[in-house]
Design an enzyme around this catalytic site. Structure first.
Site, PDB file in Angstrom:
ATOM      1  N   HIS A   1      -1.971   1.013   8.032  1.00 43.50           N
ATOM      2  CA  HIS A   1      -3.536   0.890   7.534  1.00 43.50           C
ATOM      3  C   HIS A   1      -3.738  -0.294   8.093  1.00 43.50           C
ATOM      4  O   HIS A   1      -4.622  -0.736   6.946  1.00 43.50           O
ATOM      5  CB  HIS A   1      -3.673   1.882   5.769  1.00 43.50           C
ATOM      6  CG  HIS A   1      -2.693   3.113   6.464  1.00 43.50           C
ATOM      7  ND1 HIS A   1      -1.219   3.013   5.575  1.00 43.50           N
ATOM      8  CD2 HIS A   1      -2.972   4.328   6.555  1.00 43.50           C
ATOM      9  CE1 HIS A   1      -0.974   3.861   5.322  1.00 43.50           C
ATOM     10  NE2 HIS A   1      -1.987   4.839   6.348  1.00 43.50           N
ATOM     11  N   HIS A  61       0.526  -1.347  -0.130  1.00 46.56           N
ATOM     12  CA  HIS A  61      -0.021  -0.020  -0.067  1.00 46.56           C
ATOM     13  C   HIS A  61       0.949   1.185   0.360  1.00 46.56           C
ATOM     14  O   HIS A  61       0.846   2.013  -0.439  1.00 46.56           O
ATOM     15  CB  HIS A  61      -0.722  -0.255   0.813  1.00 46.56           C
ATOM     16  CG  HIS A  61      -1.571   0.891   0.993  1.00 46.56           C
ATOM     17  ND1 HIS A  61      -2.053   1.833   2.802  1.00 46.56           N
ATOM     18  CD2 HIS A  61      -2.446   2.266   0.013  1.00 46.56           C
ATOM     19  CE1 HIS A  61      -2.567   2.982   2.467  1.00 46.56           C
ATOM     20  NE2 HIS A  61      -3.129   2.526   0.612  1.00 46.56           N
TER      21      HIS A  61
HETATM   22 FE1  FES Z   1      -0.099  -1.504   4.754  1.00 43.87          FE
HETATM   23 FE2  FES Z   1      -1.145   1.407   4.163  1.00 43.87          FE
HETATM   24  S1  FES Z   1       0.745   0.939   4.582  1.00 43.87           S
HETATM   25  S2  FES Z   1      -1.928  -0.899   4.828  1.00 43.87           S
END
Ligand code: FES
Length: 172
Positions: free
Chosen positions: A121, A102
């Protein structure tokens, strides 16, 4: 009179847009050649890097590694049961990138459910299922490193099955 000026501005903007549109169309006509070149560049040769020896591993005790270069942290795991992509006598040794797909936060291993977890997140990735994402914001599974074990039990990484976070190519 005021209205006419606005109409003129509108015409100028329209014409400018038309020119950009024509330029865009011209660019579109050269795209196939550009993308064909990019395809050629996307093929990468992975290094064969020794990560550890089988004797160094214990079930559910992650070993920090890096692959294909020092800027790409990962983890080497012995899971205690045969899994997809697993190597070794028990088919249970796997390795993954620990950069969250992500936004690149560092993942941590949870031995309780054999997942890699993101503190950013909260994305979660299943180590028993090839790094499949099971929860969260990431939009791809976790890159798994392809492993080989030689006759001495040395474990080598020799490939990656997904794009490592932050890169246009897995090999710099
Ligand atoms: Fe891992 Fe956003 S950086 S879920």
């Amino acid at each position: 009179m005021k209205c006419y000026r606005l109409v003129d501005v509108g015409r100028r903007e329209f014409l400018r847009g038309g020119l950009f549109g024509a330029a865009g169309a011209a660019a579109a006509t050269v795209m196939p050649a550009a993308s064909a070149r990019a395809e050629g560049l996307a093929r990468v040769s992975y290094p064969s890097n020794r990560l550890a020896n089988i004797a160094d591993l214990k079930v559910d005790e992650p070993v920090e590694i890096a692959y294909p270069d020092p800027d790409s942290p990962g983890v080497l795991l012995k899971l205690g049961k045969a899994v997809p992509g697993g190597v070794g006598p028990d088919g249970d040794i796997v390795a993954f990138s620990i950069l969250c797909p992500h936004k690149g936060w560092l993942l941590t291993y949870n031995a309780g459910d054999r997942t890699l977890n993101c503190p950013g997140h909260y994305s979660r990735f299943d180590c028993e299922a090839g790094g499949q994402q099971t929860w969260g914001h990431a939009t791809q599974n976790l890159p798994q490193f392809e492993l080989r074990i030689d006759a001495q039990g040395d474990i080598y990484a020799e490939g990656v099955d997904e794009l490592i976070y932050g890169r246009l190519s897995n090999v710099l």
